[in-house]
Motif scaffolding. Sequence first.
Motif, PDB file in Angstrom:
ATOM      1  N   SER A 133      74.500 -18.257 -72.617  1.00  0.00           N
ATOM      2  CA  SER A 133      73.970 -16.912 -72.419  1.00  0.00           C
ATOM      3  C   SER A 133      73.692 -16.231 -73.757  1.00  0.00           C
ATOM      4  CB  SER A 133      74.962 -16.079 -71.607  1.00  0.00           C
ATOM      5  OG  SER A 133      76.151 -15.911 -72.354  1.00  0.00           O
ATOM      6  N   ILE A 134      72.831 -15.233 -73.705  1.00  0.00           N
ATOM      7  CA  ILE A 134      72.446 -14.518 -74.917  1.00  0.00           C
ATOM      8  C   ILE A 134      73.654 -13.828 -75.552  1.00  0.00           C
ATOM      9  CG2 ILE A 134      71.065 -12.597 -75.792  1.00  0.00           C
ATOM     10  CD1 ILE A 134      69.394 -15.077 -75.212  1.00  0.00           C
ATOM     11  N   GLY A 135      74.544 -13.304 -74.728  1.00  0.00           N
ATOM     12  CA  GLY A 135      75.736 -12.656 -75.281  1.00  0.00           C
ATOM     13  C   GLY A 135      76.534 -13.627 -76.138  1.00  0.00           C
ATOM     14  N   GLN A 173      73.844  -5.447 -74.560  1.00  0.00           N
ATOM     15  CA  GLN A 173      72.391  -5.506 -74.419  1.00  0.00           C
ATOM     16  C   GLN A 173      71.818  -5.992 -75.756  1.00  0.00           C
ATOM     17  OE1 GLN A 173      69.241  -2.176 -74.510  1.00  0.00           O
ATOM     18  NE2 GLN A 173      70.149  -1.979 -72.508  1.00  0.00           N
ATOM     19  N   ALA A 174      70.809  -6.831 -75.676  1.00  0.00           N
ATOM     20  CA  ALA A 174      70.219  -7.323 -76.915  1.00  0.00           C
ATOM     21  C   ALA A 174      68.707  -7.191 -76.854  1.00  0.00           C
ATOM     22  CB  ALA A 174      70.603  -8.776 -77.156  1.00  0.00           C
ATOM     23  N   GLY A 179      80.770 -15.248 -71.926  1.00  0.00           N
ATOM     24  CA  GLY A 179      79.501 -15.372 -71.220  1.00  0.00           C
ATOM     25  C   GLY A 179      79.539 -16.593 -70.335  1.00  0.00           C
ATOM     26  N   SER A 180      78.725 -17.594 -70.661  1.00  0.00           N
ATOM     27  CA  SER A 180      78.694 -18.796 -69.830  1.00  0.00           C
ATOM     28  C   SER A 180      79.846 -19.749 -70.135  1.00  0.00           C
ATOM     29  CB  SER A 180      77.370 -19.547 -70.028  1.00  0.00           C
ATOM     30  OG  SER A 180      76.311 -18.808 -69.492  1.00  0.00           O
ATOM     31  N   GLU A 233      70.265  -8.333 -70.821  1.00  0.00           N
ATOM     32  CA  GLU A 233      71.709  -8.167 -70.718  1.00  0.00           C
ATOM     33  C   GLU A 233      72.392  -9.428 -71.254  1.00  0.00           C
ATOM     34  OE1 GLU A 233      72.520  -4.971 -67.225  1.00  0.00           O
ATOM     35  OE2 GLU A 233      72.485  -7.059 -66.581  1.00  0.00           O
ATOM     36  N   PRO A 234      73.668  -9.318 -71.569  1.00  0.00           N
ATOM     37  CA  PRO A 234      74.314 -10.427 -72.280  1.00  0.00           C
ATOM     38  C   PRO A 234      74.466 -11.703 -71.456  1.00  0.00           C
ATOM     39  CG  PRO A 234      75.930  -8.748 -71.693  1.00  0.00           C
ATOM     40  CD  PRO A 234      74.590  -8.166 -71.414  1.00  0.00           C
ATOM     41  N   GLY A 235      74.457 -11.578 -70.120  1.00  0.00           N
ATOM     42  CA  GLY A 235      74.657 -12.774 -69.312  1.00  0.00           C
ATOM     43  C   GLY A 235      73.384 -13.570 -69.063  1.00  0.00           C
TER      44      GLY A 235
END
Lengths: 455, 921
Positions: free
Chosen positions: B141-143, B209-210, B72-73, B111-113
């Motif tokens: 990021s959430i991912g 996706q979360a 991700g980030s 979305e994961p990003g």
Amino acid sequence: MSAVPYLRAGARLDLDRQLVEDCVHCGFCLSACPTYALWAEEMDSPRGRLLLMRSAVEEKSLQASAVPHFDRCLGCMACVTACPSGVDYESLIGETRAQVEAEVRRPAAERALRSVIFAVFPRRRRLRVVTAMLAGYQRSGAEALVRRSGILARLPGPLRTMAEIAPRLSRTSRLPEIVPAVGTRRGRVGLLLGCVQGELFPQVNVATAAVLAAEGFDVVVPPSQGCCGALSEHAGRRSEAQRYARDLIGIFDRAGVETIVVNAAGCGSVMKRYGHLLAGERDASHAGEMAGRVRDVAEFLDSIPRRAERHPLPLRIAYHDACHLAHAQGVREQPRKLLAEIPGVELVEIADGELCCGSAGIYNLLQPDPARRLGDMKAGHVAETRADLLVSANPGCTMQIAAALARSKTTMPSAHTVQVLEASIAARPVSELTAGTVVATTPWRASRAKRAAGR
Amino acid sequence: MSEAAALAAPLRRLLGDEAVIDDHARLRTYECDGLTHFRVCPALVVLAGSVEDVRAVVARCAEAGVSFVARGSGTGLSGGALPSADGVLLVVSKLRQLLAIDPANQRAVVEPGVINLRVSRATAPHGYLYAPDPSSQQVCSIGGNVAENAGGPHCLKYGFTTNHVTGLEIVTAAGERVLLGGGLCAEAPGLDLVGAFVGSEGTLGVATQATLRLVRQPEAVQTLLAGFPGTDEASDAVSAIIAAGVVPAAIEMMDRLSIDAAEATVSCGYPADAGAVLLVEVDGPRLDVEETLAEAERICKASGAGELRVASDDRSRALLWKGRKSAFAAMGRISPDYLVQDGVIPRTALRQVLAEIARMAARDGLRVANVFHAGDGNLHPLVLYDASVPGEQERAIGLSDEILELCISVGGSVTGEHGVGVEKLAHMAKLYGEDDLSTMLLVKQAFDPAGLANPGKAVPSPQLCGEAVWRDPSRRTGWAREAVPAPPAPPTSEHAAAVPRRARPGAGGTALPATVLPTSLAELSELLADSASLGRRVLARGAGTKLDWGGPAPEADLVVGLSSWRGIVEHEPSDLVVRVRAGTALAELQAVLAGAGQQLAVDDVVEGSTIGGIVATGLSGPRRHRYGAVRDLLLGLQIVRADGVVARSGGKVVKNVAGFDLAKLFAGSYGTLGVIAEVAFRLHPLPARQAFVCWYPGSTGELAAGLATLARTQLAVSAVELDVELTDGSEWPDVGGSGTPTVVIELEGSAASVSARSEALRGELAGAGGIAELEESAPEWWGRIPGDAPGDAPLEVTLKLAVPLSAVAELARRAPKALAGLAGAATPGRLRGSAGIGVLYLGLPAVGAGGAERLARGVASLRSLAGELGGTAVVLCAPEELFALVDAWGPLRGASLMAAVKAAFDPDLRLAPGRMLAARA
């Protein structure tokens, strides 16, 4: 995205390795970086550019594929503000650009564009010719015709940008060599006119002088002053920038002023770094000393006790942080404070205010697509504020945001911080600011303005 | 050209030129994440522009047998996103759409990003926030948060990422898109695969996706800055605050070095003369905040605090936090290099451990800065060094390792939130035994048999992936072998007493063999090992209250009773942690805890349940609203596998992300994966005072409006329970009288706070209509499934319904009509449960001869109603005739992955055969 440029065989990048390794790769710069906001790619993020530098230094070889990513950096220095580790990105990207310029051969069209830009913008006389043409174009009605025709959309990016962002020029008086203080004299300051500010927004310089005079300062405006070198330095044209810097230092040496007041954020940010720009040269220490006397106009006005009375201006103002003021010079609170002190002014913040508007000196000419997208993002946030007036401290930002607002069919008048102050001090009606017709008429005008008017 | 590099051309054709990076200079910009000591240049970087891109890339990798690392980030601090030199680095940071914000259901779908902070910013205008707040929240990021089970300062009160993700879409290692979890609902039927996936560090697949649970913004927030002479005094204050049962939103500690670094970066105005500071943030209803803050101030003062400063406006709070959140990277200002550690210790050990760290640092001539989540006992020692000084880096690494060993030795963990990644892989073998690790790898084997997803991270694999680590059962002999045909002990009388009043067909029933009651872990282990070698089918049993739940009571050759494996192993009151054996009755445990003014925040929804049974079924009651479900309270688990191997995961500290979270997987697994032997729980203080507001809405419209009000209230209610008799086959009439629902709201806190808030709540409910009355105590039915409470008429079938929050009123309105076919039954049905969560139980009456078909139709129409509302229905218990007609579980999200997990843990399908998964495996 632009084509990968050609790089001289064996091209290298020599940087202070320690400076590069100061980055701990925490990523806090990512959310501050406009190009990362656009593409979310490491190569177009500050820490990614630092890794491009690092690998070039470690491997003693600069790769052509890295160059577009250096080019795409807006130099907004938002990453410097965001960086907890204190990485000196400003020096590193400046040094990198200078070395890249020495090694690179760009595609022909881009080379041509760059040479036009640097032949015109830093040269006030040439810029004046262009602006005169521009004024004619606007007044003749040709502009309206062109805008209606849809021709703009078919112009190549840079030309289209230029045609779009050019502000409405107002006829205004030019400044005399000395604008005397009103009332008891508190000091004597020099004023940098700036190329773009001076030619496209002369009313800002007039307002600056008026406010400084009203606060009790003699304002010295050396007539022969040229470019500060900011555009050249930000584009890696270091020796050109150094030449401009030396000339300007000489001119202000002769002006005999303590403080040099600058009202264009881009100019101020480079002048404050003259010591770095001329590092290693024999006049470096003198340049550093001069740099220490440079103040942004808001910074200066906030540092002195107020004297001139502020009259009410019932206005909702959205204040836009110019990157070269907020990030490069750390001047954020002072302009807000000055504006908020005006009775009747309501200040509103712009969402994602730390993100660059995409103007970034000549960036919007060299990288029109990303600049345009950033401009649209900024315009969206500006429009959300529903302010009466957009205030910014940099001519580039003002043009960029105004153009983006116009694209989104939003109208919001804009002004420089000092124009608002001037209007308050001179007790002008709000309508003059919001109609964009402010032409300072100050006490000095009676005695000297007539002589100056013809300049 | 490597196999990964060979993918460049086909992937370019698929995703476009710009999406594939294979030139050296640009590849190097992805060579590390936030942990820079490890750098590996990937063979290929692919920038996914859509979920479909992710699927396509993973599918290509699977085809070619090339490994992939999702990123991700790239801000992780354990090297979780470190590339493989011969693998693909799959970047999802361009997938940054906020797909939906659903305030009514308290969810955001992203979305994961998407950047963590952006979720809270986007939901703030609706009055909600996303609670997990890692210090890098402005950029992580959430991912990545999902992969690492990210924490943050406010996790002290709100829990970690795993407590806030209710649904995922993942791309499996084989390249398939699969939806997991409840999404808008609080839970989904079947195994908790979301719980297994969160924190698995990208080794089980890629989250694309979360669905995130949103938390209502608190009414008030205040931050206390307390300066102490040193970390000793500050540690004492932390322990005292926790022990006093005060629950701030966050308690952060910074020592002198950290203060210096933060000041150098952001000039946050921390006290200049303090040896350590605590940041104590308190949030909630205004009145509670004032009380809690005063208590925290008092404790700080008593522990020796000098300067005490309260920041109540957003701006000054933000500045205090900015200093804290910048502290790691700010170390760059006071030291050329540093190592960040992430150990966790029991909170009572803070003073001792910090002193020991200081001693070790002085011994090695190194500086260690401490800036950490003190309330959770999650240390972040930063070992400062200068790599240019010969030998210093080695000493720093040595010291850093020693600190982690110290954490392990006091009963802690090596990572609380940063993850294992590559960095702490070696420490996993010190924290866990070989059997523990091999058991975790069973999860990996189920999700990624080819071993392509982020290889070499999270859990060390001693052997090649795909080879399960099985003990040879033949070497085991012993009493259990003989015991199988003839159990050594008959069910005890105590055992018999545990059978509920309402006789359930099958429970203690005729088909089951008698129960074997092992009295030690060794016996339990041998019993299972012998069963494995003999191919015996095994059913685990606690008090036997739910043997026939989730399907007919399984046919088994052996019933393993846990009721002799009982007792509290460890209870550390000032740490609010307990370890307890599975056979212990919940009531017995609660009695002991109450003596210390504490509780396990779990309800005995079926009277007489044991701890093992409660975890295995994962059933929740009213307390879930404030304290979370059973899964959320689990800190660690010891299990006995189908082959008799004893394994554990987690530990006894409140924060721990070392290894896969087996506890989540076992919670609600109904004994299908292994036998639960021992459980470690997080505890909570008993509330000083409780009050109940009973609200009687006059119409369905009022019920809906009232529940919406309760979902949005900032009065911090502890529970919202609905109880409604499903009188006849019509829709609920819009008139009062019998059959109208009761909503009971619980409030907890000090006497003053509870009475003020109850009054305020009545005021808020007045807007919805109906009648609200104050009660001192809970109704008799509180915390019991329909049919089990003292005043309930007997019911024959129990279903569990999970629906989105905003659909609860609609469920109550339409359920009677769905049951029209049952008209004429002796007693009415009943719907009861957590309306504030969206998980309710529905009881159906016996309908006489030939009733199974009618009941089956009723179940089917309820299931379709739940489905229409976006939810699910599970038949918990029913007569065997009904189970013969309906599928107890209904469709399962991720069924094939569940089957794979079952097959990995129980390859011969001998555990609770027939229940939930076996039929599908």
